[in-house]
Design a protein around this motif. Structure first.
Motif, mmCIF file in Angstrom:
data_model
loop_
_atom_site.group_PDB
_atom_site.id
_atom_site.type_symbol
_atom_site.label_atom_id
_atom_site.label_comp_id
_atom_site.label_asym_id
_atom_site.label_seq_id
_atom_site.Cartn_x
_atom_site.Cartn_y
_atom_site.Cartn_z
ATOM 1 N N VAL A 12 0.848 -1.189 0.000
ATOM 2 C CA VAL A 12 0.000 0.000 0.000
ATOM 3 C C VAL A 12 0.887 1.243 0.000
ATOM 4 O O VAL A 12 1.925 1.279 0.648
ATOM 5 C CB VAL A 12 -0.974 0.001 1.202
ATOM 6 C CG1 VAL A 12 -0.241 -0.128 2.520
ATOM 7 C CG2 VAL A 12 -1.866 1.227 1.214
ATOM 8 N N ASP A 56 -7.841 -0.797 -4.153
ATOM 9 C CA ASP A 56 -7.022 -2.010 -4.180
ATOM 10 C C ASP A 56 -6.924 -2.627 -5.570
ATOM 11 O O ASP A 56 -6.561 -3.798 -5.718
ATOM 12 C CB ASP A 56 -7.566 -3.045 -3.199
ATOM 13 C CG ASP A 56 -8.981 -3.514 -3.559
ATOM 14 O OD1 ASP A 56 -9.545 -3.011 -4.557
ATOM 15 O OD2 ASP A 56 -9.515 -4.371 -2.833
ATOM 16 N N ARG A 69 0.032 -2.684 -4.873
ATOM 17 C CA ARG A 69 -1.162 -3.516 -4.728
ATOM 18 C C ARG A 69 -2.375 -2.706 -4.285
ATOM 19 O O ARG A 69 -3.516 -3.094 -4.543
ATOM 20 C CB ARG A 69 -0.884 -4.653 -3.745
ATOM 21 C CG ARG A 69 -0.131 -5.823 -4.377
ATOM 22 C CD ARG A 69 0.400 -6.788 -3.338
ATOM 23 N NE ARG A 69 1.692 -6.350 -2.818
ATOM 24 C CZ ARG A 69 2.254 -6.841 -1.727
ATOM 25 N NH1 ARG A 69 1.630 -7.764 -1.022
ATOM 26 N NH2 ARG A 69 3.434 -6.404 -1.322
ATOM 27 N N SER A 70 -2.128 -1.575 -3.610
ATOM 28 C CA SER A 70 -3.234 -0.713 -3.191
ATOM 29 C C SER A 70 -2.690 0.671 -2.863
ATOM 30 O O SER A 70 -1.477 0.882 -2.784
ATOM 31 C CB SER A 70 -3.961 -1.292 -1.974
ATOM 32 O OG SER A 70 -3.115 -1.295 -0.840
#
Length: 268
Positions: A135, A190, A170-171
């Motif tokens: 993230v 996400d 990924r996010s």
């Protein structure tokens, strides 16, 4: 005893409100054993940054190796990384040690306005570190630098979030602290769906270390095994409490209160 362990790879803030000091305080408050790999030492307080002194890349690498090979790391975060060589060594070590839970806080400018990320390092951040992130947690100015999109509408913020995920993350959580209005609204994406995290906006000048503290809380929750969006939600609760109960230290942008959430929980 199974103790969750988190590593911060960031700069030192002599004023104690941001950087590794904020990260380690947050880890401790959330019941996680905190470790650090310093990238730089800064001389700063609530008013200004008067000096930035980078560590050699080898020193950063050795710190990471030392803690990972002995104590272990369940989750890690990056903060202030001002140069390309240090970014390169961090990216190499994240891959070598297979650190899966990595939070990237793209620290670029201090609350007092000092540049903490060199111009050439901005492209390296996108190329080297963002693709390794579970993230990324940019504020609105950082979002604009990363994506080239001025995130002044909901649709533009969503497009910016898509671009950051397209970089390999990924996010992403695009923080809404710089927005106007009664609510502070963060946008989570996400790669599949968008979620909003909303809290009352608190008018205060004591917001030094908010980005570091939020990303550290998120890292701590991931280290404990909490699912990603639940970890983001918990981090939002933590930073909101830290802003809600200011310590009122210093004559500039004072630090947030890292133990405020504990007092709120004690009161029920």
């Amino acid at each position: 005893m199974n103790i969750a362990k988190a590593l911060t790879i960031a700069g030192s803030d002599s004023g104690g409100g941001a950087g590794i000091q904020a990260d380690l305080k947050t880890f401790q408050e959330l019941g996680v054993f905190g470790m650090s790999a310093l990238t730089a030492v800064t001389a700063q307080n609530t008013k200004e940054v008067t000096g930035i002194y980078e560590l050699p890349p080898e020193a950063v690498a050795k710190q990471i190796d030392a803690v990972v090979t002995d104590i272990g790391v369940d989750a890690a975060k990056t903060g202030m990384i001002s140069s390309v060589p240090i970014m390169e060594i961090i990216a190499a070590k994240v891959k070598e040690h297979r650190i899966h839970h990595l939070v990237i806080d793209p620290v670029m400018i201090s609350k007092s306005g000092a540049a903490l990320l060199k111009e050439e390092a901005r492209h390296a951040l996108k190329r080297l570190l963002i693709p390794l992130a579970e993230v990324v947690t940019p504020n609105l100015p950082e979002t604009e630098v990363l994506t080239g999109i001025t995130p002044d509408t909901e649709e533009k913020r969503k497009e910016a979030a898509r671009r950051i995920v397209e970089m390999g993350a990924r996010s992403v959580v695009i923080k809404g602290g710089h927005l106007r209005g009664e609510k502070a609204v963060d946008l989570f994406f996400d790669g599949k769906s968008f979620e909003h995290l909303t809290a009352p906006r608190i008018e205060t000048r004591h917001t030094h270390g908010t980005g570091c503290t939020f990303s550290a809380a998120l890292t701590a929750e991931l280290a404990k095994g909490r699912p990603l969006f639940d970890a983001v939600r918990k981090a939002k609760e933590y930073i909101t409490a830290a802003i809600r109960h200011p310590l009122e230290l210093g004559g500039g942008h004072g630090p947030v209160n890292h133990w405020a959430h504990r007092r709120e929980e004690a009161k029920g």
